[in-house]
Design a protein around this motif. Structure first.
Motif, short mmCIF file in Angstrom:
data_model
loop_
_atom_site.label_atom_id
_atom_site.label_comp_id
_atom_site.label_asym_id
_atom_site.label_seq_id
_atom_site.Cartn_x
_atom_site.Cartn_y
_atom_site.Cartn_z
N GLY A 107 -11.98 -6.41 -4.63
CA GLY A 107 -12.67 -7.24 -3.65
C GLY A 107 -12.63 -6.70 -2.24
O GLY A 107 -13.26 -7.25 -1.34
N TYR A 108 -11.91 -5.58 -2.02
CA TYR A 108 -11.68 -5.09 -0.66
C TYR A 108 -12.06 -3.63 -0.49
O TYR A 108 -11.68 -2.78 -1.30
N SER A 109 -12.77 -3.37 0.59
CA SER A 109 -13.03 -1.98 0.95
C SER A 109 -11.73 -1.35 1.44
O SER A 109 -10.81 -2.04 1.87
N MET A 110 -11.69 -0.03 1.34
CA MET A 110 -10.48 0.72 1.67
C MET A 110 -10.82 1.80 2.68
O MET A 110 -11.97 2.25 2.77
N GLY A 111 -9.80 2.23 3.40
CA GLY A 111 -10.02 3.26 4.39
C GLY A 111 -8.92 4.32 4.37
O GLY A 111 -7.79 4.06 3.94
N ASP A 127 -10.64 3.79 -8.36
CA ASP A 127 -10.59 3.31 -9.74
C ASP A 127 -10.04 1.89 -9.68
O ASP A 127 -8.81 1.70 -9.57
N ASN A 128 -10.92 0.93 -9.72
CA ASN A 128 -10.49 -0.45 -9.54
C ASN A 128 -9.61 -0.94 -10.69
O ASN A 128 -8.80 -1.85 -10.50
N ALA A 129 -9.75 -0.34 -11.85
CA ALA A 129 -8.90 -0.73 -12.98
C ALA A 129 -7.45 -0.32 -12.75
O ALA A 129 -6.53 -0.90 -13.35
N LYS A 130 -7.24 0.67 -11.88
CA LYS A 130 -5.89 1.17 -11.61
C LYS A 130 -5.41 0.80 -10.21
O LYS A 130 -4.37 1.28 -9.77
N ASN A 131 -6.19 -0.02 -9.49
CA ASN A 131 -5.82 -0.39 -8.11
C ASN A 131 -5.56 0.85 -7.24
O ASN A 131 -4.67 0.85 -6.39
N THR A 132 -6.36 1.88 -7.44
CA THR A 132 -6.10 3.17 -6.80
C THR A 132 -7.35 3.70 -6.11
O THR A 132 -8.46 3.61 -6.64
N VAL A 133 -7.15 4.26 -4.94
CA VAL A 133 -8.20 4.98 -4.21
C VAL A 133 -7.71 6.41 -4.00
O VAL A 133 -6.50 6.66 -3.86
N TYR A 134 -8.64 7.34 -4.02
CA TYR A 134 -8.32 8.77 -3.92
C TYR A 134 -9.04 9.39 -2.73
O TYR A 134 -10.13 8.97 -2.35
N LEU A 135 -8.42 10.43 -2.20
CA LEU A 135 -9.06 11.26 -1.18
C LEU A 135 -8.93 12.70 -1.65
O LEU A 135 -7.84 13.28 -1.60
N GLN A 136 -10.03 13.25 -2.15
CA GLN A 136 -10.06 14.65 -2.56
C GLN A 136 -10.44 15.50 -1.36
O GLN A 136 -11.52 15.29 -0.77
N ARG A 141 -5.32 16.47 -3.31
CA ARG A 141 -5.80 15.11 -3.57
C ARG A 141 -4.72 14.11 -3.22
O ARG A 141 -3.59 14.20 -3.70
N LEU A 142 -5.08 13.15 -2.40
CA LEU A 142 -4.20 12.04 -2.07
C LEU A 142 -4.57 10.85 -2.93
O LEU A 142 -5.74 10.62 -3.23
N SER A 143 -3.55 10.10 -3.32
CA SER A 143 -3.76 8.86 -4.07
C SER A 143 -3.15 7.71 -3.28
O SER A 143 -2.21 7.89 -2.51
N CYS A 144 -3.68 6.55 -3.52
CA CYS A 144 -3.17 5.35 -2.85
C CYS A 144 -3.27 4.18 -3.80
O CYS A 144 -4.35 3.90 -4.33
N VAL A 145 -2.17 3.52 -3.99
CA VAL A 145 -2.13 2.32 -4.84
C VAL A 145 -1.89 1.11 -3.95
O VAL A 145 -0.98 1.12 -3.12
N ALA A 146 -2.70 0.10 -4.13
CA ALA A 146 -2.53 -1.16 -3.39
C ALA A 146 -2.33 -2.29 -4.40
O ALA A 146 -3.09 -2.40 -5.37
N VAL A 180 0.87 -1.18 0.00
CA VAL A 180 0.00 0.00 0.00
C VAL A 180 0.90 1.23 0.00
O VAL A 180 1.81 1.33 0.83
N ARG A 181 0.63 2.16 -0.89
CA ARG A 181 1.48 3.33 -0.98
C ARG A 181 0.66 4.57 -1.27
O ARG A 181 -0.02 4.63 -2.28
N GLU A 182 0.77 5.56 -0.38
CA GLU A 182 0.09 6.84 -0.56
C GLU A 182 1.02 7.83 -1.26
O GLU A 182 2.24 7.73 -1.17
N SER A 183 0.41 8.82 -1.89
CA SER A 183 1.16 9.93 -2.46
C SER A 183 0.25 11.15 -2.50
O SER A 183 -0.97 11.03 -2.36
#
Length: 128
Positions: free
Chosen positions: A31-35, A73-82, A19-24, A4-7
């Motif tokens: 299949g997994y919720s994120m926090g 964006d599940n296609a990019k394995n990424t979650v964002y926090l705006q 905006r923060l991004s996170c790639v897992a 897991v990596r934030e940027s």
């Protein structure tokens, strides 16, 4: 091993946006919720937002509701926090996390124990 990596952290003036991004990786991401958790200086870490595995459901702590938006964006394995309308009290280390249980979303009932995988955190500093 799940990674897991934030940027995207940094310094921003009050009232600004970030905006923060996170790639897992090394998991079936959709299949997994994120926090997102935050630890302010001198305070305990707190969960501020969660998003369901399919992106259809979200939770926000009252202190960020209406200002922060979590998406994925599940296609990019990424979650964002705006983060909009940032305030000095939003200053802290922001952590991205992956939930333990697949294909469930516990909404406001999540605790830290439900997230076994954590990023290293990214610093957000809001100055007035």
């Amino acid at each position: 091993q799940v990674r897991v990596r934030e940027s995207g952290g940094g310094l921003v003036q009050a009232g600004g946006s970030m905006r923060l991004s996170c790639v897992a990786t090394e998991l079936t991401f959709d299949g997994y919720s994120m926090g997102w958790f935050r630890q302010a200086p001198g305070k305990e870490r707190e969960g501020i937002s969660y998003i369901s595995y399919d992106g259809d459901s979200t939770y926000y702590k009252d202190s960020v509701k209406g200002r922060f938006t979590t998406s994925r964006d599940n296609a990019k394995n990424t979650v964002y926090l705006q983060m909009n309308d940032l305030k000095p009290e939003d200053t802290g280390i922001y952590y991205c996390t992956v939930s333990r249980d697949p294909r469930v979303f516990w909404d406001a009932d999540y605790t830290e124990a439900d997230f076994p995988y954590w990023g290293q955190g990214t610093q957000v500093t809001v100055y007035s």
